[in-house]
Design a protein around this motif. Structure first.
Motif, PDB file in Angstrom:
ATOM      1  N   MET A 175       0.868  -1.174  -0.082  1.00 36.10           N
ATOM      2  CA  MET A 175       0.134  -0.134   0.068  1.00 36.10           C
ATOM      3  C   MET A 175       0.816   1.288   0.086  1.00 36.10           C
ATOM      4  O   MET A 175       0.465   2.343  -0.727  1.00 36.10           O
ATOM      5  CB  MET A 175      -0.914  -0.149   1.241  1.00 36.10           C
ATOM      6  CG  MET A 175      -1.833  -1.151   1.200  1.00 36.10           C
ATOM      7  SD  MET A 175      -3.140  -0.881  -0.349  1.00 36.10           S
ATOM      8  CE  MET A 175      -3.924   0.344   0.238  1.00 36.10           C
ATOM      9  N   ALA A 176       1.927   1.174   0.629  1.00 34.85           N
ATOM     10  CA  ALA A 176       2.773   2.395   0.709  1.00 34.85           C
ATOM     11  C   ALA A 176       3.589   2.683  -0.681  1.00 34.85           C
ATOM     12  O   ALA A 176       3.583   3.720  -0.967  1.00 34.85           O
ATOM     13  CB  ALA A 176       4.228   2.009   1.845  1.00 34.85           C
ATOM     14  N   ARG A 177       4.060   1.564  -1.341  1.00 38.26           N
ATOM     15  CA  ARG A 177       4.453   1.600  -2.506  1.00 38.26           C
ATOM     16  C   ARG A 177       3.515   2.122  -3.705  1.00 38.26           C
ATOM     17  O   ARG A 177       3.881   3.142  -4.272  1.00 38.26           O
ATOM     18  CB  ARG A 177       5.082   0.349  -3.048  1.00 38.26           C
ATOM     19  CG  ARG A 177       5.762   0.175  -4.292  1.00 38.26           C
ATOM     20  CD  ARG A 177       6.279  -1.133  -4.690  1.00 38.26           C
ATOM     21  NE  ARG A 177       6.813  -1.977  -3.572  1.00 38.26           N
ATOM     22  CZ  ARG A 177       6.040  -3.040  -3.259  1.00 38.26           C
ATOM     23  NH1 ARG A 177       5.367  -3.439  -3.965  1.00 38.26           N
ATOM     24  NH2 ARG A 177       6.754  -3.782  -2.229  1.00 38.26           N
ATOM     25  N   ARG A 178       2.208   1.828  -3.718  1.00 35.73           N
ATOM     26  CA  ARG A 178       1.208   2.160  -4.594  1.00 35.73           C
ATOM     27  C   ARG A 178       0.942   3.558  -4.201  1.00 35.73           C
ATOM     28  O   ARG A 178       0.890   4.448  -5.187  1.00 35.73           O
ATOM     29  CB  ARG A 178      -0.073   1.496  -4.485  1.00 35.73           C
ATOM     30  CG  ARG A 178       0.121  -0.139  -4.828  1.00 35.73           C
ATOM     31  CD  ARG A 178      -1.217  -0.828  -4.540  1.00 35.73           C
ATOM     32  NE  ARG A 178      -2.083  -0.211  -5.561  1.00 35.73           N
ATOM     33  CZ  ARG A 178      -3.290  -0.786  -5.647  1.00 35.73           C
ATOM     34  NH1 ARG A 178      -3.704  -1.765  -5.103  1.00 35.73           N
ATOM     35  NH2 ARG A 178      -4.213  -0.328  -6.464  1.00 35.73           N
ATOM     36  N   LYS A 179       1.086   4.033  -2.897  1.00 36.95           N
ATOM     37  CA  LYS A 179       0.768   5.331  -2.516  1.00 36.95           C
ATOM     38  C   LYS A 179       1.902   6.498  -3.261  1.00 36.95           C
ATOM     39  O   LYS A 179       1.590   7.363  -3.765  1.00 36.95           O
ATOM     40  CB  LYS A 179       0.541   5.769  -1.190  1.00 36.95           C
ATOM     41  CG  LYS A 179       0.269   6.960  -0.918  1.00 36.95           C
ATOM     42  CD  LYS A 179      -0.082   6.839   0.835  1.00 36.95           C
ATOM     43  CE  LYS A 179      -0.418   8.426   1.234  1.00 36.95           C
ATOM     44  NZ  LYS A 179      -0.806   8.330   2.638  1.00 36.95           N
ATOM     45  N   ALA A 180       3.038   5.853  -2.990  1.00 37.17           N
ATOM     46  CA  ALA A 180       4.101   6.509  -3.320  1.00 37.17           C
ATOM     47  C   ALA A 180       4.241   6.607  -4.944  1.00 37.17           C
ATOM     48  O   ALA A 180       4.455   7.831  -5.742  1.00 37.17           O
ATOM     49  CB  ALA A 180       5.515   5.860  -3.105  1.00 37.17           C
ATOM     50  N   GLN A 181       3.819   5.788  -5.732  1.00 40.10           N
ATOM     51  CA  GLN A 181       3.575   5.582  -7.147  1.00 40.10           C
ATOM     52  C   GLN A 181       2.557   6.593  -7.624  1.00 40.10           C
ATOM     53  O   GLN A 181       2.800   7.482  -8.705  1.00 40.10           O
ATOM     54  CB  GLN A 181       3.624   4.417  -7.522  1.00 40.10           C
ATOM     55  CG  GLN A 181       4.704   3.171  -7.587  1.00 40.10           C
ATOM     56  CD  GLN A 181       4.037   1.937  -7.866  1.00 40.10           C
ATOM     57  OE1 GLN A 181       2.989   1.657  -7.964  1.00 40.10           O
ATOM     58  NE2 GLN A 181       5.030   1.089  -8.267  1.00 40.10           N
ATOM     59  N   THR A 182       1.387   6.948  -6.858  1.00 40.54           N
ATOM     60  CA  THR A 182       0.438   7.704  -7.148  1.00 40.54           C
ATOM     61  C   THR A 182       0.983   9.145  -7.110  1.00 40.54           C
ATOM     62  O   THR A 182       0.630   9.833  -7.745  1.00 40.54           O
ATOM     63  CB  THR A 182      -0.762   7.379  -6.298  1.00 40.54           C
ATOM     64  OG1 THR A 182      -1.373   5.855  -6.867  1.00 40.54           O
ATOM     65  CG2 THR A 182      -2.051   7.910  -6.887  1.00 40.54           C
ATOM     66  N   LYS A 183       1.533   9.430  -5.925  1.00 36.36           N
ATOM     67  CA  LYS A 183       2.139  10.796  -5.538  1.00 36.36           C
ATOM     68  C   LYS A 183       2.834  11.235  -6.550  1.00 36.36           C
ATOM     69  O   LYS A 183       3.125  12.201  -7.041  1.00 36.36           O
ATOM     70  CB  LYS A 183       2.679  10.633  -4.300  1.00 36.36           C
ATOM     71  CG  LYS A 183       3.057  12.007  -3.731  1.00 36.36           C
ATOM     72  CD  LYS A 183       3.497  11.993  -2.308  1.00 36.36           C
ATOM     73  CE  LYS A 183       3.886  13.342  -1.963  1.00 36.36           C
ATOM     74  NZ  LYS A 183       4.401  13.410  -0.638  1.00 36.36           N
ATOM     75  N   ALA A 184       3.972  10.094  -7.085  1.00 32.53           N
ATOM     76  CA  ALA A 184       4.990  10.631  -8.003  1.00 32.53           C
ATOM     77  C   ALA A 184       4.476  10.855  -9.297  1.00 32.53           C
ATOM     78  O   ALA A 184       4.968  11.693 -10.041  1.00 32.53           O
ATOM     79  CB  ALA A 184       5.931   9.138  -8.292  1.00 32.53           C
ATOM     80  N   ARG A 185       3.163  10.255  -9.627  1.00 25.02           N
ATOM     81  CA  ARG A 185       2.632  10.449 -10.994  1.00 25.02           C
ATOM     82  C   ARG A 185       2.109  11.888 -10.723  1.00 25.02           C
ATOM     83  O   ARG A 185       1.478  12.338 -11.942  1.00 25.02           O
ATOM     84  CB  ARG A 185       1.694   9.372 -11.130  1.00 25.02           C
ATOM     85  CG  ARG A 185       2.333   8.471 -11.955  1.00 25.02           C
ATOM     86  CD  ARG A 185       1.237   7.469 -12.490  1.00 25.02           C
ATOM     87  NE  ARG A 185       1.467   6.146 -11.525  1.00 25.02           N
ATOM     88  CZ  ARG A 185       0.346   5.590 -11.133  1.00 25.02           C
ATOM     89  NH1 ARG A 185      -0.914   5.956 -11.204  1.00 25.02           N
ATOM     90  NH2 ARG A 185       0.349   4.650 -10.196  1.00 25.02           N
ATOM     91  N   GLY A 186       1.613  12.457  -9.853  1.00 22.46           N
ATOM     92  CA  GLY A 186       0.963  13.548  -9.656  1.00 22.46           C
ATOM     93  C   GLY A 186      -0.266  13.593  -9.818  1.00 22.46           C
ATOM     94  O   GLY A 186      -0.908  14.526 -10.231  1.00 22.46           O
ATOM     95  N   SER A 187      -1.316  12.465  -9.740  1.00 20.26           N
ATOM     96  CA  SER A 187      -2.286  12.374  -9.848  1.00 20.26           C
ATOM     97  C   SER A 187      -3.205  11.812  -8.699  1.00 20.26           C
ATOM     98  O   SER A 187      -2.502  11.172  -7.740  1.00 20.26           O
ATOM     99  CB  SER A 187      -2.803  11.424 -11.133  1.00 20.26           C
ATOM    100  OG  SER A 187      -2.202  10.248 -10.883  1.00 20.26           O
ATOM    101  N   THR A 188      -4.485  11.986  -8.759  1.00 21.82           N
ATOM    102  CA  THR A 188      -5.251  11.114  -7.717  1.00 21.82           C
ATOM    103  C   THR A 188      -6.423  10.374  -8.067  1.00 21.82           C
ATOM    104  O   THR A 188      -6.991  10.572  -9.280  1.00 21.82           O
ATOM    105  CB  THR A 188      -6.152  12.719  -6.917  1.00 21.82           C
ATOM    106  OG1 THR A 188      -6.855  13.343  -7.605  1.00 21.82           O
ATOM    107  CG2 THR A 188      -5.180  13.569  -6.251  1.00 21.82           C
ATOM    108  N   PRO A 189      -6.434   9.467  -7.427  1.00 21.71           N
ATOM    109  CA  PRO A 189      -7.746   8.345  -7.983  1.00 21.71           C
ATOM    110  C   PRO A 189      -8.996   9.141  -7.652  1.00 21.71           C
ATOM    111  O   PRO A 189      -9.234   9.666  -6.636  1.00 21.71           O
ATOM    112  CB  PRO A 189      -7.454   7.004  -7.174  1.00 21.71           C
ATOM    113  CG  PRO A 189      -6.860   7.759  -5.771  1.00 21.71           C
ATOM    114  CD  PRO A 189      -6.052   9.039  -6.218  1.00 21.71           C
ATOM    115  N   ASN A 190      -9.660   8.678  -8.868  1.00 19.60           N
ATOM    116  CA  ASN A 190     -11.140   9.120  -8.594  1.00 19.60           C
ATOM    117  C   ASN A 190     -12.262   8.022  -7.959  1.00 19.60           C
ATOM    118  O   ASN A 190     -11.424   7.052  -7.679  1.00 19.60           O
ATOM    119  CB  ASN A 190     -11.923   9.283  -9.948  1.00 19.60           C
ATOM    120  CG  ASN A 190     -12.077   8.484 -10.887  1.00 19.60           C
ATOM    121  OD1 ASN A 190     -11.620   7.185 -10.722  1.00 19.60           O
ATOM    122  ND2 ASN A 190     -12.150   8.792 -12.267  1.00 19.60           N
TER     123      ASN A 190
END
Length: 60
Positions: free
Chosen positions: A30-45
């Motif tokens: 979960m931490a890895r996925r959160k970091a990947q999302t943050k690095a992409r600069g997008s938020t999930p809908n």
């Protein structure tokens, strides 16, 4: 020889050690996925897909 068919392991509830390892692995994933999302600069809908920056901008 023993013919238990399960490799000498007992059938039953998972051990505490296994539960701890699974919990730690889940937390790390979960931490890895959160970091990947943050690095992409997008938020999930609400559908679990990442919004594009154009979708995040208000119309006007």
């Amino acid at each position: 020889m023993w013919a238990s068919g399960n490799g000498g392991r007992t059938m039953g509830k998972p051990t505490k050690g296994r539960e701890d390892r699974l919990k730690a692995a889940l937390k790390a994933n979960m931490a890895r996925r959160k970091a990947q999302t943050k690095a992409r600069g997008s938020t999930p809908n609400h559908e679990g897909r990442a919004k594009t920056r154009e979708q995040e901008k208000p119309n006007g």
